[in-house]
Design a protein around this motif. Sequence first.
Motif, mmCIF file in Angstrom:
data_model
loop_
_atom_site.group_PDB
_atom_site.id
_atom_site.type_symbol
_atom_site.label_atom_id
_atom_site.label_comp_id
_atom_site.label_asym_id
_atom_site.label_seq_id
_atom_site.Cartn_x
_atom_site.Cartn_y
_atom_site.Cartn_z
ATOM 1 N N THR A 1 0.844 -1.200 0.000
ATOM 2 C CA THR A 1 0.000 0.000 0.000
ATOM 3 C C THR A 1 0.866 1.232 0.000
ATOM 4 O OG1 THR A 1 -0.443 -0.630 2.260
ATOM 5 C CG2 THR A 1 -2.335 -0.094 0.889
ATOM 6 N N LEU A 2 0.269 2.271 -0.558
ATOM 7 C CA LEU A 2 0.940 3.552 -0.656
ATOM 8 C C LEU A 2 0.231 4.556 0.239
ATOM 9 C CD1 LEU A 2 2.866 5.544 -2.189
ATOM 10 C CD2 LEU A 2 1.019 5.835 -3.828
ATOM 11 N N GLU B 1 -14.908 5.697 8.555
ATOM 12 C CA GLU B 1 -15.147 5.358 7.141
ATOM 13 C C GLU B 1 -13.846 5.355 6.352
ATOM 14 O OE1 GLU B 1 -19.556 6.754 5.797
ATOM 15 O OE2 GLU B 1 -18.220 8.342 6.408
ATOM 16 N N PRO C 1 -0.186 8.158 0.202
ATOM 17 C CA PRO C 1 0.166 9.132 -0.834
ATOM 18 C C PRO C 1 0.728 10.434 -0.269
ATOM 19 C CG PRO C 1 -2.204 8.661 -0.846
ATOM 20 C CD PRO C 1 -1.622 7.953 0.320
ATOM 21 N N ARG D 1 -4.991 4.238 7.674
ATOM 22 C CA ARG D 1 -5.827 3.774 6.576
ATOM 23 C C ARG D 1 -5.055 2.764 5.726
ATOM 24 N NH1 ARG D 1 -7.460 8.240 2.267
ATOM 25 N NH2 ARG D 1 -5.242 8.035 1.882
ATOM 26 N N ALA D 2 -3.773 3.066 5.474
ATOM 27 C CA ALA D 2 -2.963 2.150 4.680
ATOM 28 C C ALA D 2 -2.744 0.837 5.429
ATOM 29 C CB ALA D 2 -1.624 2.792 4.343
ATOM 30 N N LYS E 1 -12.205 2.161 7.004
ATOM 31 C CA LYS E 1 -12.870 1.037 6.332
ATOM 32 C C LYS E 1 -12.520 0.995 4.844
ATOM 33 C CE LYS E 1 -16.781 0.139 9.363
ATOM 34 N NZ LYS E 1 -18.235 0.359 9.537
ATOM 35 N N ILE E 2 -12.387 2.186 4.246
ATOM 36 C CA ILE E 2 -11.992 2.233 2.839
ATOM 37 C C ILE E 2 -10.601 1.626 2.668
ATOM 38 C CG2 ILE E 2 -11.242 3.798 0.995
ATOM 39 C CD1 ILE E 2 -14.138 3.672 1.004
ATOM 40 N N LYS F 1 -3.856 13.048 1.471
ATOM 41 C CA LYS F 1 -4.991 12.608 0.655
ATOM 42 C C LYS F 1 -5.971 11.727 1.401
ATOM 43 C CE LYS F 1 -3.101 13.463 -3.729
ATOM 44 N NZ LYS F 1 -3.660 14.393 -4.598
ATOM 45 N N ILE F 2 -6.363 12.126 2.577
ATOM 46 C CA ILE F 2 -7.436 11.417 3.252
ATOM 47 C C ILE F 2 -8.745 11.853 2.596
ATOM 48 C CG2 ILE F 2 -6.265 11.156 5.462
ATOM 49 C CD1 ILE F 2 -8.401 13.737 5.899
ATOM 50 N N PHE F 3 -9.839 11.159 2.897
ATOM 51 C CA PHE F 3 -11.134 11.526 2.324
ATOM 52 C C PHE F 3 -11.808 12.518 3.265
ATOM 53 C CE2 PHE F 3 -10.291 7.077 1.059
ATOM 54 C CZ PHE F 3 -9.999 7.350 -0.270
ATOM 55 N N PRO F 4 -11.824 13.804 2.926
ATOM 56 C CA PRO F 4 -12.216 14.831 3.905
ATOM 57 C C PRO F 4 -13.667 14.752 4.357
ATOM 58 C CG PRO F 4 -11.889 15.789 1.712
ATOM 59 C CD PRO F 4 -11.395 14.386 1.655
ATOM 60 N N ASP F 5 -14.586 14.289 3.485
ATOM 61 C CA ASP F 5 -16.001 14.284 3.879
ATOM 62 C C ASP F 5 -16.431 12.989 4.549
ATOM 63 O OD1 ASP F 5 -16.345 16.826 3.002
ATOM 64 O OD2 ASP F 5 -16.999 16.247 0.998
ATOM 65 N N LEU F 6 -15.540 12.003 4.583
ATOM 66 C CA LEU F 6 -15.877 10.751 5.263
ATOM 67 C C LEU F 6 -15.358 10.809 6.699
ATOM 68 C CD1 LEU F 6 -15.073 8.039 2.569
ATOM 69 C CD2 LEU F 6 -17.137 9.338 2.918
#
Lengths: 232, 355
Positions: free
Chosen positions: A79-80, A95, A82, A145-146, A98-99, A86-91
């Motif tokens: 896994t990278l 979440e 990044p 997350r990674a 989980k992604i 680059k996290i998902f700001p609206d999640l």
Amino acid sequence: MLKVENLKVNYGGIEAVKGISFEVPENSIVTLIGANGAGKSTTLRSIVSLVKPASGSINFLGENITGKDTNDIVARGITLVPEGRKIFPDLTVLENLKIGAYMRKDSLEDDLNWVYDLFPRLKERHWQAGGTLSGGEQQMLAVARALMSRPKLIMMDEPSLGLAPLIVQGIFDIIREIHRQGVTILLIEQNANMALRTADIGYVMETGSITMTGSGAELLVNEKVREAYLGN
Amino acid sequence: MSKKKSMTISAILFLALIVIIVVLERMLPPTHIALAVLKKGCIYSLVAVSMNLLNGFTGLFSLGQAGFMLIGAYAYAVLTIPVADRASVYMYFDGGIIQFSVPVFVGLLASGLLAALCAWLIGLPVLRLKSDYLAIATLGFAEIIRAFFQWDKLGVVTNGSNMLRKYPTFSTTLFPFLVSAACIGVMVLMINSSYGRAFKAIRDDEIAAEAMGINLAKHKRMAFCVSSFFAGVGGGLLAMYQTSIQAMTFKSSMTYEILLIVVIGGLGSVTGSCLASFLFIASSEWWLRFLDTEMTIGGFKVPLLRSGFRKVVFSVIIMVIVLFARRGIMGDREFSVDGICRFFKNLGKKKEVKQ
């Protein structure tokens, strides 16, 4: 574990990586250091196939993964994290985590507890939107997350970028901790001092080529490296 | 509050809605405008949620909704016109070539499937595009489809530019309500599943999503096809509601109406889309009607009231909403039993503090 041979990548019309070879042995921390635009990020991105290499080969655990689909490569255990988090700001934080485990279909309970142990702050904030976290917390989230994909090799693209020195120290502590728990790490850094102190093996990249290699400690005392990257 | 409890309350609310609809139908004359608003509101809710799935949850800015509705409406109408009536409907085309008809639900399913199939086909080239370019391409597709269905050579199937009619319709409001509710339910389940999370991840950051192992092409295509499927079903329902259809009416302005509903309701909010659909349909068809008729009160003629003034007021209202509630009435939040309870609890707490 990871073996890159004669990798060439064209990116945005220029040859960003000009035939580099390097190796990441199992259970090690390897770092690529170098100035802006040396081709470090492009190298990592081409390993997970976010950019397709022009030529050369990438072998992971004895299998050729050059140009395979990104989801396939992630499923194999790379896994990278990044650049720029680059996290998902609206999640929410949960979440986001989980992604990270998207490629897995088994239970996430143990892994959630594992990353919450590593990053207690994330547990406190699991319901918060990712975008509301501070820069350091976002970097923790990106790493966590990674980790959720249970990688064998985790590649980090400038984890210290834009963070205060104290927080950078914390991030590197975490990197060592993850390594101690058996995850192999490939690290890209502009903060050469920190990276070389942490790494078993270091490679110095300049304008698309690897110009020097050695153990972290060797490079730290190398005259040229000191002059170019350590500021004295 | 426990999940089970809030589920029970939601179920009770749903049943209450059904009862209200049944009671309203008994009490009001069948031609009453409120019933028409309810029916059309249900259909628009479905289409708006399907568009929200694409624009609000996956971040694909597509403007092809009217095209997929048209495909759905035609698929439904063409397949369900009773064989005995085909000669009179297809009077310029010798009764057409399709000489069978299918039950209503099969027809609706076919509208969805045909729309999804078309979405899959045009998705292959079009989904490589991003933002504005995707919008332009899908808008173009919808316009082409509209012209294509009016093509004379296809008349034996589509009846050319003539109307399609005499297919089975519905008389009770319960029918569009239940079909839409079921479809929206399926979409909500999808949004809350791991697929939905992947859609939202793609919306937030494509590169990071890809780096996490999410197959971008596959997930975008899936969102596009599912959204189009339900737009197709919505088109089929709209055909039933209107009792006759013509390709001409599925203009791009229809897509804009739906986009407006989605934006007013809040991008990324299912309940927002539903709420906004009913508000939009009720205002445009009912509550603002009086603005279109001239009125004199005691010999004094109220100024400005004339045919067309409704649209002026309507535009102003929309501008006010966009200016003062930039993220729509719901933002990306959802209207839920839990939320309401929390709201009242907090209200109670604040009062206690004051005392």
